[in-house]
Structure formats: structure tokens, C-alpha cells
Design a protein around this motif. Structure first.
Motif, short mmCIF file in Angstrom:
data_model
loop_
_atom_site.label_atom_id
_atom_site.label_comp_id
_atom_site.label_asym_id
_atom_site.label_seq_id
_atom_site.Cartn_x
_atom_site.Cartn_y
_atom_site.Cartn_z
N ASP A 151 0.88 -1.06 -0.28
CA ASP A 151 -0.04 -0.38 0.40
C ASP A 151 1.20 0.80 -0.38
O ASP A 151 0.31 2.07 -1.23
CB ASP A 151 -0.76 0.19 0.98
CG ASP A 151 -1.97 1.25 1.35
OD1 ASP A 151 -3.08 1.19 -0.10
OD2 ASP A 151 -1.94 2.07 2.23
N GLY A 155 -0.08 1.70 -3.70
CA GLY A 155 -1.39 1.44 -3.17
C GLY A 155 -1.47 2.88 -3.50
O GLY A 155 -0.90 4.44 -3.98
N THR A 156 -3.30 3.29 -2.88
CA THR A 156 -3.22 4.05 -2.86
C THR A 156 -2.40 5.09 -1.80
O THR A 156 -1.96 6.40 -1.14
CB THR A 156 -4.57 4.21 -2.31
OG1 THR A 156 -5.78 3.56 -4.02
CG2 THR A 156 -5.67 5.80 -2.61
N GLY A 157 -2.28 4.07 -0.03
CA GLY A 157 -1.60 4.84 0.21
C GLY A 157 -0.40 5.47 0.46
O GLY A 157 0.47 6.15 0.98
N SER A 158 -0.02 5.21 -1.29
CA SER A 158 1.57 5.88 -1.70
C SER A 158 1.78 7.28 -1.95
O SER A 158 2.84 7.77 -1.82
CB SER A 158 2.21 5.38 -2.46
OG SER A 158 1.28 5.71 -3.84
N ARG A 159 0.28 7.82 -1.64
CA ARG A 159 0.12 9.95 -1.87
C ARG A 159 0.68 9.76 -0.62
O ARG A 159 1.15 10.79 -0.28
CB ARG A 159 -0.74 10.13 -2.31
CG ARG A 159 -1.65 9.38 -3.37
CD ARG A 159 -2.65 9.94 -3.68
NE ARG A 159 -3.32 9.95 -4.92
CZ ARG A 159 -3.34 10.50 -6.15
NH1 ARG A 159 -2.87 11.39 -5.92
NH2 ARG A 159 -3.98 9.75 -6.86
N ARG A 160 0.70 9.06 0.72
CA ARG A 160 1.58 9.94 1.99
C ARG A 160 1.80 8.61 2.38
O ARG A 160 1.06 7.81 3.42
CB ARG A 160 0.07 10.75 3.27
CG ARG A 160 0.27 10.75 4.09
CD ARG A 160 -0.59 11.79 4.84
NE ARG A 160 -0.95 10.29 5.87
CZ ARG A 160 -0.56 8.98 6.34
NH1 ARG A 160 0.86 10.08 6.54
NH2 ARG A 160 -0.82 8.66 7.67
#
Length: 183
Positions: A151, A155-160
């Protein structure tokens, strides 16, 4: 570092940067800073080059597996944090290997061998920490580790991506759920 390890490291870098399709002997020679043809001396075929990279990842994993004394949650959080920061390249290559292994049985053998070593060590650590079902708990813990890393990197968590403290808290929550609150 010996030349084979250097080539393995360079192959991991190429796979992480360019995917499996980008893995060529020439690309590895360039990434390793070696004269053309050096990689093919150690790994004649592409399959041999993949095996060499997989063996190198397994060797590198062996160095990082032993937890120091102290909180298991802190150790696990630090492992995930290291995987998404300084270990980012190797983890991206590992995901490429995982996907490729679903299509290539010969690669599946190397990939699974490394996974079994990590799972065995994880079960040993959980048993020492007081797990009543180390193998079953290993499956849960590895799921959290892999999911958290994936993630944060892809994944989407790579943004933060999570902080080290957030990862320690996540590890603590998983360990508590496994009945290892004091770990």
C-alpha cells in the motif's frame, strides 16, 4: 562485494525501475557499471539472470530477519518503514517477481524458497514471543507486513506513506489481535 552480488543488486535495480521487460544483460551491465558482456559471463540466459537476482534478494533478506531485544512491535514497524524507504527498490522488484512467478513455474520455485525462509523465521520469532499458534499467526502477520508495504509503495497509501510511529502502532494492533499484547 563480489561481482555476482553486484550483478544481482544491479538486476534488482533494473527490475524495480523498468519491470521484468526491462531486464536485459546489457541493462544490468550498465546499472552495475560493468563492461558489456560481464553479466552474461555469470548468467548466460535471462532465466539464469532472474535466478541470480532472486538468490541475491534471499541473501539480503537473511541479513535483516533477526529482531533485536526489545519490543516486537517496534522491530516490525521499523522493518516495514525500512522496506518503504531505503529498501524501496528491492520491494518493488519483489512485487515484480511475485507477479512474474504466477506465469513462470521455474521462477516460482526461487520466489517460494525465499518466502518459506522468511515465514519460518517469522514463526520462530512469534513462538519466542509467546504465540499459541505461530504458523497461523505468521500468515496474519505476513499479510499485514506485505499489505502495509504494498500500500505504501504501489497502492493508494503511496500518496502519503505511513510514518514509522504509525507502522509501530499498526504492528502493535496486529500483535494484540494475535494475543501477543506484550510483544
Amino acid at each position: 562485494m563480489d561481482r555476482k552480488a553486484k550483478i544481482g543488486d544491479a538486476a534488482i535495480e533494473v527490475i524495480a525501475a523498468d519491470g521484468m521487460r526491462g531486464l536485459t544483460h546489457r541493462a544490468v551491465d550498465r546499472a552495475a557499471g560493468l563492461p558489456p558482456g560481464s553479466t552474461s559471463y555469470y548468467a548466460r540466459t535471462r532465466s539464469a539472470l532472474l535466478d541470480l537476482a532472486a538468490e541475491r534478494m534471499i541473501a539480503l533478506d537473511q541479513v535483516e530477519v533477526t529482531p533485536p531485544p526489545g519490543s516486537l512491535a517496534e522491530f516490525l514497524g521499523a522493518v516495514v518503514y525500512a522496506s518503504i524507504t531505503e529498501g524501496r527498490t528491492r520491494m518493488l522488484a519483489r512485487y515484480q517477481f511475485a507477479l512474474e512467478a504466477t506465469r513462470r513455474p521455474e521462477l516460482r520455485v526461487s520466489y517460494d524458497a525465499g518466502g518459506r525462509l522468511l515465514r519460518r523465521r517469522c514463526a520462530e520469532v512469534l513462538a519466542i514471543a509467546g504465540s499459541s499458534a505461530p504458523e497461523a499467526h505468521t500468515r496474519v502477520l505476513i499479510g499485514w507486513l506485505d499489505g502495509s508495504i504494498f500500500d505504501a509503495l504501489a497502492g493508494t497509501g503511496s500518496r502519503r506513506p505511513p510514518t514509522k510511529d504509525e507502522l509501530i502502532e499498526g504492528a502493535r494492533a496486529v500483535l494484540t489481535g494475535l494475543g501477543l499484547a506484550g510483544a
